[in-house]
Write an enzyme that holds these catalytic residues in place. Structure first.
Site, PDB file in Angstrom:
ATOM      1  N   ASN A 331      -4.416  11.941  -1.977  1.00  0.00           N
ATOM      2  CA  ASN A 331      -4.017  10.766  -2.759  1.00  0.00           C
ATOM      3  C   ASN A 331      -5.176  10.244  -3.610  1.00  0.00           C
ATOM      4  O   ASN A 331      -5.485   9.048  -3.619  1.00  0.00           O
ATOM      5  CB  ASN A 331      -3.537   9.658  -1.813  1.00  0.00           C
ATOM      6  N   HIS A 367       0.664   0.183   1.519  1.00  0.00           N
ATOM      7  CA  HIS A 367       1.661   1.119   2.041  1.00  0.00           C
ATOM      8  C   HIS A 367       2.831   0.399   2.701  1.00  0.00           C
ATOM      9  O   HIS A 367       3.956   0.888   2.671  1.00  0.00           O
ATOM     10  CB  HIS A 367       1.018   2.069   3.053  1.00  0.00           C
TER      11      HIS A 367
END
Length: 492
Positions: A331, A367
């Site tokens: 990521n 998240h």
């Protein structure tokens, strides 16, 4: 695959197919409108009425970017966009918002707050240049030490329409990758997209996407995550089976993520988005790190790459030896955003642990609010500190066969740590996490704590031995230097 996943994949494939059409639109203004319209259509198809959250948060973020003074707009926009995530996820908790809408909102949060951070950074540069120019003792013929680009000036006059176009561009609207506003602007102003090997790059990535998808479907069929929630898993399976089950379930998760990220990169490559000449030294998420505007004059002569929009370096994640290295390749576009806007701007530069903790906490918050996000992400520093300690003890100075064996052991431990922590991310709720970890007697955390304690003891012993050796060497050196004097006195 769930119906949401099917819709998601269909939308990604449609966006890939649209790339060749969008790239051929000669009028840049029309291309921008088409790209935004496609993005809005995708958001509405995936989210339905829940897409109102995306429009509402974008409106609030845009007002913050444009109306708040540049010296503070980055902080205000950051808290507005990240604060809206609380409101958004309350709806998710009560109404069950589709998971892919959550990803759209997450990327939108990074984009809008990111453009505010860029605007503030550019304003500070312009202010520093102006203050430098006002100094009376400065030579008027000397070159300014603060370099101001056209992009810095453009950010100060940015309008609402441009922010909307950037935020809802169909390229990256679903799962990213995150890219700066500068990358978006270059797509419409630079000729690089025309000369980049778009079709070849897309076909190459599609091959990998098909491979990852096949792995995902196969492993998900053989080792479904739902089985880890069943009573049979806890009543009829052994401790060893339950412990080892984290490996295939996290492998399935990786294959799923790799599939989605690779398809999202295909959306970029097919449209020629994020293509830059090799000479510009592009970086993931950031774009070019060297001057590149002059390269447009002979754009057809350069070699191009799509490094800017590569979000996860899959082979590096899989093959690297350590947990720390694996995190660096995972990521990476989002990591760039976190590094530039959280880690580097953290108020206290003195304590690295505090900055790292704040950055990871921001990542976990971004998240989601489920306990699994925090168990997983906030547990990473715990293992990394252990890994760093043992790297210095046994791996750093190892060579030959010993080094190869140690590397393999580190690789095995790396994937166990990823899988053990990742299981918490997948199980999500505290009840599910605690039930699973209790069934394996919390062996991960307990063994890591024991290894840290042993590592600290061995490190202290190693330092003590080094100090004794140093004192012995100094004593021997002192004795040698004194011996000529002693011999001289005896001769007299």
């Amino acid at each position: 695959m769930s119906i949401d996943d099917v819709i998601y994949v269909i939308c990604l494939l449609a966006c890939i197919g649209a790339g060749s059409y969008v790239k051929k639109i000669s009028d840049e203004g029309q291309r921008k409108l088409v790209s935004t319209a496609l993005g809005v259509i995708v958001v509405v198809i995936v989210s339905g009425l829940h897409s109102l959250h995306c429009f509402a948060s974008l409106a609030l973020g845009t007002v913050s970017v444009l109306l708040v003074h540049p010296s503070k707009c980055h902080l205000v926009t950051f808290f507005v966009m990240f604060g809206y995530l609380v409101f958004f996820r309350l709806f998710d908790f009560y109404l069950g918002i589709p998971g892919h809408t959550n990803m759209i909102q997450m990327i939108l949060t990074l984009k809008v707050s990111g453009i505010a951070f860029e605007k503030t950074a550019a304003w500070k540069k312009i202010k520093a240049r102006d203050e430098q120019d006002k100094k009376e003792d400065r030579d008027v013929h000397s070159e300014s030490l603060v370099e101001i680009t056209d992009y810095d000036v453009e950010l100060q006059t940015l309008g609402a329409a441009e922010i909307v176009h950037y935020s809802f561009n169909y390229i990256g609207v679903l799962t990213g990758p995150y890219y700066r506003y500068r990358t978006y602007r270059d797509y419409f102003e630079m000729p690089f997209k025309t000369h980049a090997p778009s079709i070849d790059a897309t076909l190459e990535k599609l091959k990998y996407a098909v491979f990852y998808c096949a792995l995902y479907l196969t492993t998900n069929y053989l080792w479904p995550l739902d089985y880890a929630l069943s009573d049979e898993f806890y009543n009829d399976r052994s401790f060893v089976y339950r412990l080892l089950y984290v490996w295939p379930t996290f492998f399935t998760f990786r294959a799923r993520i790799y599939t989605g990220l690779t398809l999202s990169e295909c959306v970029c490559t097919m449209a020629g988005f994020g293509a830059y000449p090799d000479e510009s030294d592009p970086n993931n998420g950031e774009g070019p790190r060297k001057r590149y505007q002059h390269l447009k004059r002979d754009a057809e002569k350069h070699k191009y790459n799509f490094t800017t929009i590569v979000n996860t370096r899959v082979l590096d994640v899989e093959r690297c030896w350590t947990f720390r290295e694996g995190m660096k390749h995972w990521n990476v576009c989002v990591q760039y955003w976190l590094a530039v806007n959280v880690y580097k701007l953290f108020p206290s530069k003195k304590y690295r642990v505090g900055r790292t903790g704040a950055t990871l906490l921001c990542s976990a918050y971004w998240h989601g609010f489920r306990p699994g996000h925090y168990f997983c992400i906030m547990g990473a520093p715990f293992y990394v500190s252990l890994e760093d300690m043992w790297h210095k003890l046994v791996r750093k100075d190892a060579t030959g066969t010993s080094r190869n064996v140690i590397d393999v052991l580190f690789w095995i431990f790396k994937w166990f740590a990823f899988s053990y922590l990742g299981e918490a991310f997948l199980l999500s709720s505290f009840g599910n996490i605690w039930r699973f970890y209790s069934s394996v007697y919390h062996i991960g955390y307990i063994s890591w704590a024991a290894m840290i304690a042993l590592g600290l003891y061995l490190t202290s012993q190693k330092k003590a031995a080094e100090r004794r050796k140093k004192r012995a060497e100094e004593k021997a050196a002192g004795g040698d230097s004194a011996s000529p004097l002693v011999d001289k006195e005896k001769s007299q």
